[in-house]
Design a protein around this motif. Structure first.
Motif, PDB file in Angstrom:
ATOM      1  N   GLY A  56       0.829  -1.220   0.000  1.00  0.00           N
ATOM      2  CA  GLY A  56       0.000   0.000   0.000  1.00  0.00           C
ATOM      3  C   GLY A  56       0.856   1.259   0.000  1.00  0.00           C
ATOM      4  O   GLY A  56       0.522   2.259  -0.649  1.00  0.00           O
ATOM      5  N   GLY A  57       1.983   1.212   0.697  1.00  0.00           N
ATOM      6  CA  GLY A  57       2.885   2.373   0.726  1.00  0.00           C
ATOM      7  C   GLY A  57       3.500   2.613  -0.643  1.00  0.00           C
ATOM      8  O   GLY A  57       3.613   3.756  -1.108  1.00  0.00           O
ATOM      9  N   ALA A  58       3.883   1.528  -1.314  1.00  0.00           N
ATOM     10  CA  ALA A  58       4.455   1.663  -2.668  1.00  0.00           C
ATOM     11  C   ALA A  58       3.402   2.193  -3.639  1.00  0.00           C
ATOM     12  O   ALA A  58       3.691   3.067  -4.469  1.00  0.00           O
ATOM     13  N   VAL A  59       2.176   1.678  -3.509  1.00  0.00           N
ATOM     14  CA  VAL A  59       1.080   2.162  -4.376  1.00  0.00           C
ATOM     15  C   VAL A  59       0.831   3.652  -4.108  1.00  0.00           C
ATOM     16  O   VAL A  59       0.677   4.454  -5.037  1.00  0.00           O
ATOM     17  N   ALA A  60       0.815   4.020  -2.830  1.00  0.00           N
ATOM     18  CA  ALA A  60       0.613   5.440  -2.477  1.00  0.00           C
ATOM     19  C   ALA A  60       1.731   6.297  -3.064  1.00  0.00           C
ATOM     20  O   ALA A  60       1.491   7.408  -3.565  1.00  0.00           O
ATOM     21  N   GLY A  61       2.958   5.768  -3.031  1.00  0.00           N
ATOM     22  CA  GLY A  61       4.093   6.500  -3.606  1.00  0.00           C
ATOM     23  C   GLY A  61       3.916   6.696  -5.106  1.00  0.00           C
ATOM     24  O   GLY A  61       4.164   7.782  -5.640  1.00  0.00           O
TER      25      GLY A  61
ATOM     26  N   LEU B  11      -4.397   8.119   3.381  1.00  0.00           N
ATOM     27  CA  LEU B  11      -3.875   6.840   3.858  1.00  0.00           C
ATOM     28  C   LEU B  11      -4.646   6.406   5.098  1.00  0.00           C
ATOM     29  O   LEU B  11      -4.581   7.077   6.144  1.00  0.00           O
ATOM     30  N   ALA B  12      -5.402   5.304   4.978  1.00  0.00           N
ATOM     31  CA  ALA B  12      -6.197   4.791   6.098  1.00  0.00           C
ATOM     32  C   ALA B  12      -5.318   3.833   6.896  1.00  0.00           C
ATOM     33  O   ALA B  12      -4.991   2.742   6.414  1.00  0.00           O
ATOM     34  N   VAL B  13      -4.929   4.246   8.099  1.00  0.00           N
ATOM     35  CA  VAL B  13      -3.899   3.514   8.844  1.00  0.00           C
ATOM     36  C   VAL B  13      -4.347   3.110  10.247  1.00  0.00           C
ATOM     37  O   VAL B  13      -5.253   3.715  10.821  1.00  0.00           O
ATOM     38  N   ARG B  14      -3.675   2.087  10.772  1.00  0.00           N
ATOM     39  CA  ARG B  14      -3.776   1.777  12.211  1.00  0.00           C
ATOM     40  C   ARG B  14      -2.687   2.531  12.938  1.00  0.00           C
ATOM     41  O   ARG B  14      -2.855   2.987  14.056  1.00  0.00           O
ATOM     42  N   THR B  15      -1.519   2.596  12.286  1.00  0.00           N
ATOM     43  CA  THR B  15      -0.342   3.212  12.892  1.00  0.00           C
ATOM     44  C   THR B  15       0.009   4.439  12.053  1.00  0.00           C
ATOM     45  O   THR B  15       0.409   4.300  10.890  1.00  0.00           O
ATOM     46  N   SER B  16      -0.169   5.628  12.628  1.00  0.00           N
ATOM     47  CA  SER B  16       0.019   6.855  11.856  1.00  0.00           C
ATOM     48  C   SER B  16       1.501   7.176  11.650  1.00  0.00           C
ATOM     49  O   SER B  16       2.349   6.741  12.426  1.00  0.00           O
ATOM     50  N   PHE B  17       1.825   7.904  10.587  1.00  0.00           N
ATOM     51  CA  PHE B  17       3.205   8.371  10.357  1.00  0.00           C
ATOM     52  C   PHE B  17       3.151   9.723   9.660  1.00  0.00           C
ATOM     53  O   PHE B  17       2.149  10.068   9.022  1.00  0.00           O
ATOM     54  N   ASP B  18       4.222  10.502   9.801  1.00  0.00           N
ATOM     55  CA  ASP B  18       4.239  11.876   9.269  1.00  0.00           C
ATOM     56  C   ASP B  18       4.682  11.944   7.818  1.00  0.00           C
ATOM     57  O   ASP B  18       4.192  12.757   7.054  1.00  0.00           O
ATOM     58  N   GLN B  19       5.684  11.124   7.465  1.00  0.00           N
ATOM     59  CA  GLN B  19       6.263  11.206   6.129  1.00  0.00           C
ATOM     60  C   GLN B  19       6.061   9.886   5.391  1.00  0.00           C
ATOM     61  O   GLN B  19       6.205   8.817   6.003  1.00  0.00           O
ATOM     62  N   LEU B  20       5.745   9.961   4.115  1.00  0.00           N
ATOM     63  CA  LEU B  20       5.740   8.768   3.263  1.00  0.00           C
ATOM     64  C   LEU B  20       7.066   8.770   2.493  1.00  0.00           C
ATOM     65  O   LEU B  20       7.342   9.691   1.708  1.00  0.00           O
ATOM     66  N   ILE B  21       7.869   7.743   2.769  1.00  0.00           N
ATOM     67  CA  ILE B  21       9.190   7.660   2.134  1.00  0.00           C
ATOM     68  C   ILE B  21       9.210   6.379   1.302  1.00  0.00           C
ATOM     69  O   ILE B  21       9.005   5.282   1.838  1.00  0.00           O
ATOM     70  N   VAL B  22       9.401   6.515   0.012  1.00  0.00           N
ATOM     71  CA  VAL B  22       9.444   5.341  -0.866  1.00  0.00           C
ATOM     72  C   VAL B  22      10.716   5.423  -1.703  1.00  0.00           C
ATOM     73  O   VAL B  22      10.927   6.395  -2.425  1.00  0.00           O
ATOM     74  N   ARG B  23      11.575   4.402  -1.562  1.00  0.00           N
ATOM     75  CA  ARG B  23      12.827   4.370  -2.320  1.00  0.00           C
ATOM     76  C   ARG B  23      12.880   3.078  -3.119  1.00  0.00           C
ATOM     77  O   ARG B  23      12.443   2.026  -2.644  1.00  0.00           O
ATOM     78  N   GLY B  24      13.424   3.157  -4.312  1.00  0.00           N
ATOM     79  CA  GLY B  24      13.565   1.974  -5.156  1.00  0.00           C
ATOM     80  C   GLY B  24      14.336   2.337  -6.391  1.00  0.00           C
ATOM     81  O   GLY B  24      14.776   3.481  -6.542  1.00  0.00           O
TER      82      GLY B  24
ATOM     83  N   ASN C 248       7.810   3.913   5.708  1.00  0.00           N
ATOM     84  CA  ASN C 248       9.156   3.889   5.124  1.00  0.00           C
ATOM     85  C   ASN C 248       9.326   2.602   4.293  1.00  0.00           C
ATOM     86  O   ASN C 248       9.541   1.525   4.837  1.00  0.00           O
ATOM     87  N   ILE C 249       9.209   2.756   2.972  1.00  0.00           N
ATOM     88  CA  ILE C 249       9.089   1.595   2.086  1.00  0.00           C
ATOM     89  C   ILE C 249      10.296   1.502   1.154  1.00  0.00           C
ATOM     90  O   ILE C 249      10.704   2.502   0.556  1.00  0.00           O
ATOM     91  N   SER C 250      10.828   0.278   1.005  1.00  0.00           N
ATOM     92  CA  SER C 250      11.888   0.037   0.023  1.00  0.00           C
ATOM     93  C   SER C 250      11.359  -0.907  -1.040  1.00  0.00           C
ATOM     94  O   SER C 250      10.759  -1.939  -0.711  1.00  0.00           O
ATOM     95  N   ILE C 251      11.626  -0.569  -2.285  1.00  0.00           N
ATOM     96  CA  ILE C 251      11.202  -1.430  -3.394  1.00  0.00           C
ATOM     97  C   ILE C 251      12.462  -2.022  -4.018  1.00  0.00           C
ATOM     98  O   ILE C 251      13.427  -1.302  -4.294  1.00  0.00           O
TER      99      ILE C 251
END
Ligand SMILES: NC(=O)c1ccc[n+]([C@@H]2O[C@H](COP(=O)([O-])OP(=O)(O)OC[C@H]3O[C@@H](n4cnc5c(N)ncnc54)[C@H](OP(=O)(O)O)[C@@H]3O)[C@@H](O)[C@H]2O)c1
Length: 299
Positions: A13-18, A29-42, A131-134
């Motif tokens: 879901g994080g990669a799709v959001a990115g 982003l509908a979450v259980r655990t909130s976060f401030d920044q969406l970080i997607v690297r790949g 914080n997502i790595s592809i």
């Protein structure tokens, strides 16, 4: 502007959001655990931007397009989000493994929603919330048609390839062959895909896949006789030490997707009066290793 929501922005879901962000959208982003920044690297992406998170389903409103990316067994737990965002005409893209996307989600959504199942080929992992790595090429395979084209349009210009399939059932079963055999064996061995360099393990995986293919054909998938050998040859060639998400979950001691990836083969085999003994052994051993007797049902 099209309103877009991602339910469960974990690895996929994080990669799709990115990808949506790269294409110019601002997904909620509908979450259980909130976060401030969406970080997607790949290989084809590097973004770090404020995340638009919502933790309270009662604050959600009907959306035009919703991506559901919780694990299969977490689908019922995400019901409040589906109630909030999915209504008449909402396109709901189900980004999960297995072949039962539509059967799993239909009882949980309003009539008139347009369900779009996706085969996910996107090697992603999450080191921390948001914080997502592809690790390679990213693709969602969805059925061709009006809804599919509208979904593809959303990702125009992003790193996420949308394949519009004329035969989604076959695509989904090819992925299930791999998941049931490779994921199942690696889960029991608690290891990565280099294990298939062992000739006996390779033979076992190929035999498990042959059984899955028999069931898939009975379900309407067009799976060539030599497909198991070809899939495993590709796997051993590319074996780069990839660890499937089900293995990571097993090692972390959390419930796994064994129902959607393994038990499904037995469930559908039974429907057609087919015996699948290797898959029964594999599934039983995976089941008894679940934490707290997790029975694979959705939570
Ligand atoms: N990862 C891969 O490389 C990969 C590749 C191909 C296919 N897939 C498939 O893609 C699907 C998603 O897997 P994944 O790897 O992305 O799983 P994941 O990293 O565990 O992400 C699942 C996300 O769903 C969230 N979630 C669970 N229940 C929720 C709820 N009730 N409300 C809101 N959020 C909720 C989790 O939140 P928390 O942060 O609170 O845990 C997490 O962020 C699975 O079917 C998997 O098999 C994964």
């Amino acid at each position: 502007m099209t309103s877009v929501v991602v339910i469960g922005p974990g690895s996929i879901g994080g990669a799709v959001a990115g990808a949506l962000a790269v294409a110019g959208h601002d997904p909620l982003l509908a979450v259980r655990t909130s976060f401030d920044q969406l970080i997607v690297r790949g290989p084809d992406v590097s973004i770090d931007q404020p995340a638009n998170c919502l933790t309270d389903p009662t604050a959600g409103q009907r959306a035009d397009v919703v991506f559901l990316a919780v694990k299969a067994h977490q689908t019922a737990g995400a019901r409040a989000w589906l109630d909030a965002f999915v209504g008449q005409g909402t396109m709901l893209v189900i980004c999960q493994n297995g072949v039962e996307h539509i059967d799993r989600v239909t009882p949980m959504v309003a009539e008139g929603a347009v369900l779009v199942p996706a085969v996910v080929a996107l090697p992603a992992s999450r080191s921390a919330p948001g914080n997502i790595s592809i690790g390679g090429k990213s693709r969602l395979t969805i059925p061709s048609g009006e809804a599919g084209s509208a979904v593809a349009e959303l990702f125009a210009g992003s790193f996420l390839d949308i394949k519009l399939s004329e035969d989604w059932t076959t695509d989904a079963w090819i992925k299930l062959m791999l998941n049931a055999a490779s994921g199942g064996i690696c889960t029991l061995a608690r290891t990565n895909n280099t294990v298939f360099q062992d000739a006996e393990v390779l033979d076992l995986a190929t035999a498990v896949m042959r059984e899955v293919a028999v069931v898939g054909r009975a379900e309407g998938a067009r799976l060539a006789e030599d497909l198991p050998e070809r899939i495993m040859a590709g796997m051993t060639e590319r074996a780069g030490g990839h660890m499937s998400s089900i293995v990571v979950d097993r090692i972390n001691g959390v419930p796994t997707e064994w129902d959607a990836r393994n038990a499904v083969v037995l469930r559908l085999a039974e429907r057609h009066g087919i015996d699948a003994p290797l898959n029964r052994v594999l599934t039983t051993l995976i089941r008894v290793g679940e934490p707290d007797g997790h029975d694979g049902s959705m939570t």
